[in-house]
Structure formats: C-alpha cells, structure tokens
Design a protein around this motif. Structure first.
Motif, PDB file in Angstrom:
ATOM      1  N   TYR A   1       0.830  -1.207   0.000  1.00  0.00           N
ATOM      2  CA  TYR A   1       0.000   0.000   0.000  1.00  0.00           C
ATOM      3  C   TYR A   1       0.869   1.263   0.000  1.00  0.00           C
ATOM      4  CZ  TYR A   1      -3.398  -3.524   1.431  1.00  0.00           C
ATOM      5  OH  TYR A   1      -4.177  -4.650   1.494  1.00  0.00           O
ATOM      6  N   SER A   2       0.366   2.299  -0.643  1.00  0.00           N
ATOM      7  CA  SER A   2       1.108   3.560  -0.747  1.00  0.00           C
ATOM      8  C   SER A   2       1.159   4.280   0.602  1.00  0.00           C
ATOM      9  CB  SER A   2       0.439   4.474  -1.784  1.00  0.00           C
ATOM     10  OG  SER A   2      -0.818   4.927  -1.298  1.00  0.00           O
ATOM     11  N   LYS A   3       1.988   5.313   0.683  1.00  0.00           N
ATOM     12  CA  LYS A   3       2.191   6.053   1.934  1.00  0.00           C
ATOM     13  C   LYS A   3       0.944   6.788   2.394  1.00  0.00           C
ATOM     14  CE  LYS A   3       7.168   6.770   1.305  1.00  0.00           C
ATOM     15  NZ  LYS A   3       8.254   7.783   1.175  1.00  0.00           N
ATOM     16  N   THR A   4       0.008   7.008   1.487  1.00  0.00           N
ATOM     17  CA  THR A   4      -1.220   7.717   1.852  1.00  0.00           C
ATOM     18  C   THR A   4      -2.414   6.782   2.047  1.00  0.00           C
ATOM     19  OG1 THR A   4      -1.697   8.080  -0.497  1.00  0.00           O
ATOM     20  CG2 THR A   4      -0.492   9.831   0.678  1.00  0.00           C
ATOM     21  N   ASN A   5      -2.208   5.510   1.743  1.00  0.00           N
ATOM     22  CA  ASN A   5      -3.295   4.534   1.859  1.00  0.00           C
ATOM     23  C   ASN A   5      -3.558   4.213   3.330  1.00  0.00           C
ATOM     24  OD1 ASN A   5      -4.768   1.910   1.862  1.00  0.00           O
ATOM     25  ND2 ASN A   5      -4.421   2.026  -0.352  1.00  0.00           N
ATOM     26  N   GLU A   6      -4.831   4.150   3.727  1.00  0.00           N
ATOM     27  CA  GLU A   6      -5.177   3.891   5.128  1.00  0.00           C
ATOM     28  C   GLU A   6      -4.827   2.476   5.581  1.00  0.00           C
ATOM     29  OE1 GLU A   6      -9.321   4.906   5.242  1.00  0.00           O
ATOM     30  OE2 GLU A   6      -8.889   6.905   6.039  1.00  0.00           O
ATOM     31  N   LYS A   7      -4.448   1.607   4.630  1.00  0.00           N
ATOM     32  CA  LYS A   7      -4.075   0.236   4.982  1.00  0.00           C
ATOM     33  C   LYS A   7      -2.552   0.065   5.075  1.00  0.00           C
ATOM     34  CE  LYS A   7      -8.048  -1.449   2.336  1.00  0.00           C
ATOM     35  NZ  LYS A   7      -8.474  -2.251   1.164  1.00  0.00           N
ATOM     36  N   ARG A   8      -1.819   1.136   4.963  1.00  0.00           N
ATOM     37  CA  ARG A   8      -0.360   1.061   4.835  1.00  0.00           C
ATOM     38  C   ARG A   8       0.338   0.472   6.069  1.00  0.00           C
ATOM     39  NH1 ARG A   8      -1.889   6.127   6.014  1.00  0.00           N
ATOM     40  NH2 ARG A   8      -0.860   7.271   7.726  1.00  0.00           N
ATOM     41  N   PHE A   9       1.515  -0.055   5.810  1.00  0.00           N
ATOM     42  CA  PHE A   9       2.445  -0.505   6.845  1.00  0.00           C
ATOM     43  C   PHE A   9       3.362   0.690   7.112  1.00  0.00           C
ATOM     44  CE2 PHE A   9       4.366  -4.732   8.309  1.00  0.00           C
ATOM     45  CZ  PHE A   9       5.096  -4.163   9.329  1.00  0.00           C
ATOM     46  N   PRO A  10       3.233   1.374   8.267  1.00  0.00           N
ATOM     47  CA  PRO A  10       3.996   2.603   8.488  1.00  0.00           C
ATOM     48  C   PRO A  10       5.509   2.406   8.356  1.00  0.00           C
ATOM     49  CG  PRO A  10       2.283   2.384  10.124  1.00  0.00           C
ATOM     50  CD  PRO A  10       2.319   1.088   9.383  1.00  0.00           C
ATOM     51  N   SER A  11       6.145   3.300   7.635  1.00  0.00           N
ATOM     52  CA  SER A  11       7.603   3.246   7.432  1.00  0.00           C
ATOM     53  C   SER A  11       8.325   3.707   8.688  1.00  0.00           C
ATOM     54  CB  SER A  11       7.994   4.146   6.267  1.00  0.00           C
ATOM     55  OG  SER A  11       7.741   5.508   6.604  1.00  0.00           O
ATOM     56  N   ASP A  12       9.652   3.562   8.689  1.00  0.00           N
ATOM     57  CA  ASP A  12      10.465   4.038   9.817  1.00  0.00           C
ATOM     58  C   ASP A  12      10.303   5.541  10.009  1.00  0.00           C
ATOM     59  OD1 ASP A  12      11.303   1.468  10.191  1.00  0.00           O
ATOM     60  OD2 ASP A  12      13.317   1.762   9.365  1.00  0.00           O
ATOM     61  N   ASP A  13      10.277   6.287   8.911  1.00  0.00           N
ATOM     62  CA  ASP A  13      10.155   7.745   9.011  1.00  0.00           C
ATOM     63  C   ASP A  13       8.820   8.151   9.630  1.00  0.00           C
ATOM     64  OD1 ASP A  13      12.634   8.115   7.929  1.00  0.00           O
ATOM     65  OD2 ASP A  13      11.917   8.456   5.879  1.00  0.00           O
ATOM     66  N   GLU A  14       7.744   7.495   9.199  1.00  0.00           N
ATOM     67  CA  GLU A  14       6.425   7.812   9.752  1.00  0.00           C
ATOM     68  C   GLU A  14       6.366   7.435  11.228  1.00  0.00           C
ATOM     69  OE1 GLU A  14       1.639   7.171   8.845  1.00  0.00           O
ATOM     70  OE2 GLU A  14       3.121   5.976   7.741  1.00  0.00           O
ATOM     71  N   LEU A  15       6.957   6.290  11.562  1.00  0.00           N
ATOM     72  CA  LEU A  15       6.994   5.843  12.955  1.00  0.00           C
ATOM     73  C   LEU A  15       7.724   6.862  13.832  1.00  0.00           C
ATOM     74  CD1 LEU A  15       6.514   3.516  15.038  1.00  0.00           C
ATOM     75  CD2 LEU A  15       8.774   2.643  14.368  1.00  0.00           C
ATOM     76  N   LYS A  16       8.872   7.334  13.364  1.00  0.00           N
ATOM     77  CA  LYS A  16       9.683   8.291  14.138  1.00  0.00           C
ATOM     78  C   LYS A  16       8.918   9.600  14.340  1.00  0.00           C
ATOM     79  CE  LYS A  16      14.269  10.420  14.235  1.00  0.00           C
ATOM     80  NZ  LYS A  16      15.586  10.514  13.542  1.00  0.00           N
ATOM     81  N   LYS A  17       8.272  10.056  13.290  1.00  0.00           N
ATOM     82  CA  LYS A  17       7.544  11.321  13.342  1.00  0.00           C
ATOM     83  C   LYS A  17       6.432  11.280  14.398  1.00  0.00           C
ATOM     84  CE  LYS A  17       4.370  14.078  10.514  1.00  0.00           C
ATOM     85  NZ  LYS A  17       3.677  14.146   9.212  1.00  0.00           N
TER      86      LYS A  17
END
Length: 562
Positions: free
Chosen positions: A410-426
């Motif tokens: 899933y893309s970074k804006t998709n509500e089903k996404r697997f959060p990336s390291d950057d999103e997790l840190k933020k």
C-alpha cells in the motif's frame, strides 16, 4: 403436535411418575446465586400470602413414551434452570434438621425420586458433572450424611446448594417455603416424539437474549444429528472445556472468527447464527460429524493462539507478544495460517511452503504492522479488511514472501499502509499513551529485554511519569516559562515514560531526587533508566532526545519487513 396448558409445577408436573432429562445439546446448569436468591424471595413472598400463585414462565418438554414402563419420560427443551433450582430447594429441605420427617419423606419420594421396581431412582437427570453432583446430594439424603463434594463437581450446583442451605437454615418457618413452592405455576408446552424440537427451540429464543450464539450453534448442530451423544462427548464437550473459566464472550468470538475464515467475508456479529446455518447447509448438509470435527480442530488452534496453550515454546512466545496488542482482527488470519502450518507439517498438502521459522516471522510481522499503526494513530477499522484479504492473496509456494509483499504493497497515503520508519519516528515523539498503559508497558518491557541475555521480569513494575502528572513549583521552574505547554504536549509521550519498582516513593519528586533516591534511576537495575542516571536535568529537549533513543530500539524490535 404442540399441547399448551397452564399447570401447577408441583401437583401437575413434578409429583407425577415422571423422569426428566436434560438433552446433551443444552448448556450446563448456569444459574448463579443471584437468580437463586430472586426465586427464593419470590417463593417466600407468595408463601406468606393468604392465597395466589406465582408464575415462573414456560417449560417446554418432549415426551418419550415407553410402554414397558410406568414412568413418563420428559426431555426438557426449555426450563432446566428453574427445574434444577427447585430440585436443589427440595434437596435442602430434606437435609434441614428442623423439617418434619413426614414432609422430608414426601419431598424425597415424590419430587426427587421415583420408585422403579424395588429401588428408587432420581427424577431429574442432568448433564455430566451437573448430574454427578446432583447424585451426591440426593444420595446424602438417603444416607443421612453431608454431601462429600470434590474439585470435579459442578461449581454452580455446589455453590447454589450451599447458598440455599445457608438461606433456609435461617428460615424458622419452613412451611412458608413449602407453601410458596406449591403455588408455583407455569405454562407447559409439550411436544410429541415426532415434533421438531429445533424449530420450537428457535422460536422460543428468537430474540437471542437468553442464549449466546455459541449455545444456539451447539443446539442446532446436535439437534440435527442422530448421534448427538457421541458428537457431544467426543468433540463438543472438549471445546466447551477449553472455554471454561474464560471470558463468556470468547466462545462467540471463536464461532464468529471461524465463520469469517470459512466464508472468507466479514459478517455482522448479530447474524452469526443465521450465517452458521447457511454455511452448514451449503457445505456439509447432512454430514454433521465432519463439521463438528472441523470446528473442533479450529478450536484447538484458537486455544493455542488466544490462550497461548501452544506446546512449542517459540510459537507460544510469539503468540504471547502479539496478544499484548489486544488486536482481535489478527486471530482469524492466524487461524487460517495455523491450519496451513499443520497441513505443511504433516504433509497433507505438499503445495504449502510454511515451516515453523516462517510461521514465527509471520506472527512477528503481524505484530509489527499492528503496533506501528497504533503508534501512528491510523484507524484500526481498516485492519479487518487487510487481514481478510491477506489470506486470500497468499501464494502457498511463496508463503512468507507473499505475506510481506501483500502487507507492504500500500502507498504512503493509503489507510491500509504498513507505516515506514520515518512515519513511525515522526509520530512517536508526540504519541500520547494516556489511555494505553498496557501497550506502553509492553513496549518498554520489550525495549528493556531487547538483546538481553537475562530477561528482566517487569510484572510488578509500574509506569512512571518522569515529569509528573502534577507539577510542583520546583518542576515548573525546571521546565521554564513554557512549562504548561511542555506538560500538556509531552507528559504521556514515550520520552517521558519509564518503568520502576518505586513509583509510590517517587510520586512528584524533582528529577534529581528521583534520580538519586534509594531505588531511584541511579540504583535501577533496568537499562531503560541508565540514560536517566547520567543527566542533571529533565526538560522538553531531554524528553525529545530520549524518545529518539527509544525509537532506534523500537524500529529494530518491530521491523519494517524487507
């Protein structure tokens, strides 16, 4: 054909030469002391009035005639809780010292037992442990001894018998109880042998208020089979034992997840029973035993996953860790994966490429997915759809790889996404764990024991706000002019949270006192607190810095899958 009439419970029903039995598909005796007390109070009330009767509802039974016997056999379809409790009341009256001996004989001979040939047999025959325990009580009457209860006896029968005995021993006028019982009335609905008890049962329980879905499913299955005794003893009783002493909603939860696994679609919980009947008719028709065997198999998976009854230590640990996140939507997915794992292990499906190591990795990836989404505050409602579709899209030959590719597609804006390291840190920096004590304690415990050769037990440790919930004047000074803003934003963030065995001693002490006190951060055996032991002040900058340190651990423990 149905026969309906109003009857007196004692004169018209229990005093006849009748033998009552509870069918195998019925649930066990489940009344608690609250229901017993309510019935007893009503009996005492009506017994104290000059006239009148007390209506206790409907009793439904099916007659089984035996021309070779003078006994009329009645199978109780609805009403066993009331009949069993009235029977316990008669047992208590027979065992009370101040009850007239003639009355005791009358109660025993007419309401508790029947004379068959040269011996007496009890009138009411319950299920399994219930029946064994009732036997003990009735035998104690004839032997004039106290019933010798043991751990294997029915807890509800024992508890309610003792409760009623205690109540009746305090009642000086037992005739009040006797009069009250004799004034109980009910509507009897009798079925002939050829009548369908399942249809009657469903119509009586159409509102679903009295029975759980698991009760209705059990009754539907066993009523549909001519071999119901064996199905119950060999399979269903074992399932019920697995749910004993657990949350009463768990059995329904299992049936709900089983149906979703099998039908591969989400269903409404209110439609569980209807959906189950459709599933049975579409897939099993008259092959009830195969259906029960399949439910039994998946129940064993459920016990291993949810109750962590897995024999393999590594798998059990993986299930335990995932369960700390309290995400029920993963259960149905893992039920399916567990079935594939068993098929691969026993060689019954050579197309499935799934070993123990890959299964554990899938559980850990599932945990990472759920935890990262919790930290990033992504709506959990999409998780249902994700894990439903995930199983359908798995390639059996590339099992682990296909799980990873489907969860990370899933893309970074998709509500089903697997959060990336950057999103997790933020999100981690300002994620508030104010209503998530179990979650944050689990995260901190995992960080504490990450790459540690000796596991630290943190069950007795409590969550500590380094900057306290209630600020003293000293804390306000240390935090600076912007103390209100800092306190509001960072109080419940991970940078300001730790574990300690001295929470009550620390309370809202200053940072340096928390650090230097006996049992403080400098004395702490927890590596979580090592950083805190080497700094001189605690403020916004230090909270952010510590959250970044903890982030590095979190992203490694709950990895984004490669």
């Amino acid at each position: 054909m149905l026969h309906v009439e109003k009857e007196n419970l004692i004169k018209d029903f229990m005093k006849n030469l009748d033998s009552f039995s509870i069918p195998i598909y019925q649930r066990d005796y489940s009344w608690d002391t609250d229901e017993c007390e309510e019935l007893l109070n009503d009996i005492i009330r009506i017994g104290g009035e000059e006239s009148g009767e007390y209506f206790i509802g409907t009793i439904v039974y099916q007659k089984h005639e035996d021309d070779s016997s003078s006994i009329s056999y009645k199978c109780i379809i609805d009403g066993q809780q009331r009949i069993t409790t009235i029977t316990l009341l008669f047992c208590c009256l027979c065992n009370l010292k101040h009850v007239n001996e003639d009355d005791k004989k009358d109660f025993y001979n007419h309401f508790l037992t029947n004379e068959i040939g040269s011996k007496r047999e009890k009138k009411l025959n319950l299920k399994s442990e219930d029946d064994k325990t009732l036997n003990k009580i009735i035998n104690s009457i004839s032997s004039n001894e106290e019933p010798n209860f043991s751990d294997g006896d029915s807890k509800n029968i024992v508890k309610n018998y003792n409760f009623l005995m205690e109540k009746l021993e305090k009642e000086d006028d037992y005739n009040l109880i006797k009069r009250g019982i004799y004034r109980l009335s009910f509507i009897s609905i009798s079925l002939n042998y050829e009548d369908n008890p399942q249809q009657i049962f469903e119509s009586l329980n159409a509102t679903g208020k009295d029975l759980n879905n698991s009760d209705k499913v059990r009754n539907y299955i066993l009523m549909s089979s001519e071999d119901q005794d064996n199905l119950y003893k060999n399979y269903w009783k074992n399932i019920e034992n697995g749910f004993e002493n657990k949350d009463e909603e768990d059995f329904d939860d299992f049936i709900y997840n089983y149906l979703i696994v099998k039908k591969r679609k989400l269903i409404e919980k209110s439609n569980i029973y209807r959906e189950f009947k459709l599933y049975k008719s579409e897939n099993y028709k008259d092959d009830i035993e195969s259906l029960v065997q399949d439910i039994h198999k998946y129940a064993q998976y459920y016990f291993k996953i949810v109750y962590e009854e897995e024999n393999d230590k590594d798998l059990r640990e993986a299930f335990h860790n995932l369960n700390q996140l309290s995400s029920k939507v993963t259960t149905r997915f893992l039920l399916s994966v567990y079935d594939d794992y068993e098929k691969a292990k026993d060689g019954s499906d050579l197309n499935i490429n799934l070993n123990k190591e890959d299964f554990i990795k899938i559980i850990k990836i599932t945990e990472s997915y759920i935890l990262r989404r919790k930290i990033c505050n992504i709506l959990a409602t999409k998780n249902k759809e994700v894990f439903l579709n995930l199983k359908s899209n798995i390639s059996e030959k590339r099992y682990l790889d296909s799980v990873i590719s489907n969860l990370t597609k899933y893309s970074k804006t998709n509500e089903k996404r697997f959060p990336s390291d950057d999103e997790l840190k933020k999100h981690l920096k300002k994620k508030r764990f104010d209503n998530s004590n179990k979650l944050i304690k689990y995260i901190l415990t995992c960080i504490e024991n990450y790459k540690s050769k000796e596991e630290i037990k943190t069950e007795k440790a409590t969550l500590e706000h380094i900057m306290p919930v209630k600020l003293t004047s000293e804390w306000k000074k240390d935090l600076g002019n912007n103390f209100e803003n800092v306190h509001e934003i960072y109080l419940d963030t991970i940078g300001n949270l730790t574990l300690t065995f001295y929470n009550s001693e620390m309370r809202n002490k200053s940072f340096t006192k928390k650090r230097d006190m006996d049992g403080g951060f400098k004395d702490s055996k927890l590596k979580l607190n090592k950083y805190l032991s080497n700094i001189d002040e605690w403020n916004k900058e230090e909270i952010i810095k510590r959250s970044e340190i903890l982030y590095e651990e979190i992203k490694e423990i709950w990895k984004y899958p490669e």
